[in-house]
Design an enzyme around this catalytic site. Sequence first.
Site, PDB file in Angstrom:
ATOM      1  CB  THR A  82      -0.867  -0.087   1.164  1.00 48.59           C
ATOM      2  OG1 THR A  82      -1.551  -1.337   1.438  1.00 48.59           O
ATOM      3  CG2 THR A  82      -1.830   1.042   1.007  1.00 48.59           C
TER       4      THR A  82
ATOM      5  NE  ARG B 100       4.969   0.779   5.382  1.00 48.84           N
ATOM      6  CZ  ARG B 100       3.756   1.398   5.734  1.00 48.84           C
ATOM      7  NH1 ARG B 100       3.073   0.970   6.536  1.00 48.84           N
ATOM      8  NH2 ARG B 100       3.687   2.620   5.230  1.00 48.84           N
TER       9      ARG B 100
ATOM     10  CB  SER C 218       3.482   4.037   8.478  1.00 49.36           C
ATOM     11  OG  SER C 218       2.579   5.152   8.977  1.00 49.36           O
TER      12      SER C 218
ATOM     13  CE  LYS D  53       5.810   7.092   1.863  1.00 42.86           C
ATOM     14  NZ  LYS D  53       4.429   7.430   2.027  1.00 42.86           N
TER      15      LYS D  53
ATOM     16  NE  ARG E  19      -1.587   5.325   9.541  1.00 40.07           N
ATOM     17  CZ  ARG E  19      -2.047   4.063   9.353  1.00 40.07           C
ATOM     18  NH1 ARG E  19      -2.799   3.712  10.475  1.00 40.07           N
ATOM     19  NH2 ARG E  19      -1.863   3.130   8.276  1.00 40.07           N
TER      20      ARG E  19
ATOM     21  CB  THR F 109      -6.918   1.118   0.648  1.00 43.53           C
ATOM     22  OG1 THR F 109      -8.165   1.167   1.294  1.00 43.53           O
ATOM     23  CG2 THR F 109      -6.136   1.295   1.997  1.00 43.53           C
TER      24      THR F 109
ATOM     25  CD  GLU G 198      -5.755   5.917   3.052  1.00 45.15           C
ATOM     26  OE1 GLU G 198      -6.295   5.036   2.373  1.00 45.15           O
ATOM     27  OE2 GLU G 198      -4.826   6.269   3.289  1.00 45.15           O
ATOM     28  CD  GLU G 199     -10.059   2.746   7.298  1.00 42.92           C
ATOM     29  OE1 GLU G 199      -9.853   2.314   8.485  1.00 42.92           O
ATOM     30  OE2 GLU G 199      -8.904   2.350   6.699  1.00 42.92           O
ATOM     31  CB  SER G 200      -6.004   3.967   7.908  1.00 41.65           C
ATOM     32  OG  SER G 200      -5.783   4.640   6.806  1.00 41.65           O
TER      33      SER G 200
ATOM     34  NE  ARG H 268      -5.827  -2.757   7.032  1.00 37.65           N
ATOM     35  CZ  ARG H 268      -4.962  -2.693   8.031  1.00 37.65           C
ATOM     36  NH1 ARG H 268      -5.432  -3.108   9.313  1.00 37.65           N
ATOM     37  NH2 ARG H 268      -3.554  -2.536   8.037  1.00 37.65           N
TER      38      ARG H 268
HETATM   39  C1  VG1 Z   1      -3.006   0.948   5.760  1.00 37.84           C
HETATM   40  C2  VG1 Z   1      -4.312   1.786   5.819  1.00 37.84           C
HETATM   41  C3  VG1 Z   1      -4.227   2.794   4.664  1.00 37.84           C
HETATM   42  C4  VG1 Z   1      -3.074   3.539   4.664  1.00 37.84           C
HETATM   43  C5  VG1 Z   1      -1.667   2.660   4.780  1.00 37.84           C
HETATM   44  C6  VG1 Z   1      -0.603   3.659   4.579  1.00 37.84           C
HETATM   45  O1  VG1 Z   1      -2.949   0.139   4.628  1.00 37.84           O
HETATM   46  O2  VG1 Z   1      -5.416   0.859   5.755  1.00 37.84           O
HETATM   47  O3  VG1 Z   1      -5.341   3.559   4.629  1.00 37.84           O
HETATM   48  O4  VG1 Z   1      -3.060   4.479   3.508  1.00 37.84           O
HETATM   49  O5  VG1 Z   1      -1.918   1.825   5.721  1.00 37.84           O
HETATM   50  O6  VG1 Z   1      -0.556   4.302   5.934  1.00 37.84           O
HETATM   51  P1  VG1 Z   1      -3.399  -1.263   4.539  1.00 37.84           P
HETATM   52  O7  VG1 Z   1      -3.030  -1.878   3.229  1.00 37.84           O
HETATM   53  O8  VG1 Z   1      -2.632  -1.968   5.748  1.00 37.84           O
HETATM   54  O9  VG1 Z   1      -4.790  -1.377   5.071  1.00 37.84           O
HETATM   55  V1  VG1 Z   1       0.864   4.801   6.648  1.00 37.84           V
HETATM   56  O10 VG1 Z   1       0.514   6.067   7.679  1.00 37.84           O
HETATM   57  O11 VG1 Z   1       1.015   3.123   7.437  1.00 37.84           O
HETATM   58  O12 VG1 Z   1       1.895   5.150   5.569  1.00 37.84           O
HETATM   59 CO    CO Z   2       1.934   6.882   8.524  1.00 34.86          CO
END
Ligand code: VG1
Ligand code: CO
Length: 543
Positions: free
Chosen positions: A18, A22, A113, A126, A282, A344, A363-365, A496
């Site tokens: 995403t 990682r 992150s 990244k 975030r 996402t 985003e919801e996260s 999720r």
């Molecule tokens: C998660 C979140 C997504 C966010 C991504 C990167 O991804 O759900 O909304 O953009 O982390 O955020 P995933 O694929 O695990 O659902 V960050 O702050 O970790 O760069």
């Molecule tokens: Co982050």
Amino acid sequence: MARITVPTQPIAGQKPGTSGLRKKTRVFMQPHYLENYVQAIFDGINGVEQKVLVVGGDGRFFNDRAIQTILRMAAANGAKSCIVGQNGILSTPAASHLIRKNGTDGGLILSASHNPGGEDEDFGLKYNGPNGGPAAEHVTDEIYALTQTLSEYHTTDSADIDLSQIGTTTVEGMTVTIIDPVTDYAALMETLFDFEALRGLFAGGFRMRFDAMHAVTGPYAKAILEETLGAPAGTVVNATPLPDFGGGHPDPNPIWAHELMDLMMGADAPDFGAASDGDGDRNMIVGRGQYVTPSDSLAVLAALAHLAPGYAAGLSGVARSMPTSGAVDRVAAKKGIECFETPTGWKFFGNLLDAGRATLCGEESAGTGSNHVREKDGLWAVLLWLNILAASGKSVAELMADHWAEYGRNYYSRHDYEDVEADKAAALMTDLRAQFATLPGQSFGPLTVASADEFSYDDPVDGSSSTGQGIRIGFTSGGRVVFRISGTGTVGATIRVYLEDYETDPAKLHRDAQEALAPIIAAAEAIAGIRAHTGRDAPNVIT
Ligand code: VG1
Ligand code: CO
């Protein structure tokens, strides 16, 4: 000192998810692993000869050593210069801003992150493009393809450079400019928000706590909130970035930021609480006795952003990731502006922001941001909330009550099942897909299924399409459940489950979210058979 070409073998599994690549830190620390990936990035963007790059990270374990490797490789690959945060520190939004402000060819951001940091935890890397945003999918696909064919990488045998000294130095003819990580970012914030009003807010006795979770936002929050805006010393807690984030999860949600939650729900709560994640993109927003879900936060910010000077002219449009609640859609509809639903990951907002189609995204996260950079931005969200609080004179709880009374409430929760065996998670998704044709019309308790499909997205700007972006099941009540496999984990699969229901009855606007969502939660289990598939009784994390 000399440029060296090192023969290497393709390394399996260097597939960006995403938000970049990682892996466990020890995986990144293996001989040639980081080097392979960095060379694939450089080759994937047609080389870095005479290019300028921004380099920095969230300060986690291996950040400093990885930066030395990247600088040697950039020099050996002919880069003109690198702009590096002092001590290797740059928050993700600050890096995005530096890329844009200096018109560079992009940057490398070192972070996993919100994932824990340390030698036995996670690391990440990244590439962000010249617009300051995460590389588009076709670029990361190209980088991945190159990791599979790479036969050599370029580096130098030059000594480490001192990352603690602000100023300019060189590595094999490449200029390295070490800058204060906060200055440019703080100046950008001052162009967007009414700093005078915020100084007045704190001078008038308004109190907040900002929990930097021992991660990258500490120096930024201290400089802006305490030193510039006059919040009392001690407003920012856990303010020193640590290589292991103090052993915690730098993930700003009620579970991992529970100390802040306890304070805000207690008798001695200040007016406002906020937290940010490992790399500072975030945010968590919580008022006295009032948690604000990220989806609601996006909706409130969209409704009231015009109260801040940077957004006084209104918004061109808004965008949210598909699993994010539809609360912001209602605001957009009322304002008569466009609202986009994307897959996402922040990379999908880039084109909309570049094209001027969206001003705010979320985003919801716990990610919220705007067109000021091309990443989500934790401290920005906190400052926008503060500006709105100052301009409206209302508390967080009052703003939320007003918002729900006007627009209705999208009850929302996410249930995560972490470290599930990958084949079990895949089987759950396959079983769901097999039910698409038969689910509509079926009832589960009080709910009837209206639709079932898998989300795919056609980018309205460049026409590219992305498939397999989450399974969504809609109910006739307006509620829905979404199933998705995480693309940021480093062990097994994380399932999720995103749960949402819409309520307009004034008598039912202030319920506990898990209670309000109980029928949707039960339907999700009945449809997907999560327990049977995973052997888990309950989610690991409920947010
Ligand atoms: C998660 C979140 C997504 C966010 C991504 C990167 O991804 O759900 O909304 O953009 O982390 O955020 P995933 O694929 O695990 O659902 V960050 O702050 O970790 O760069
Ligand atoms: Co982050």
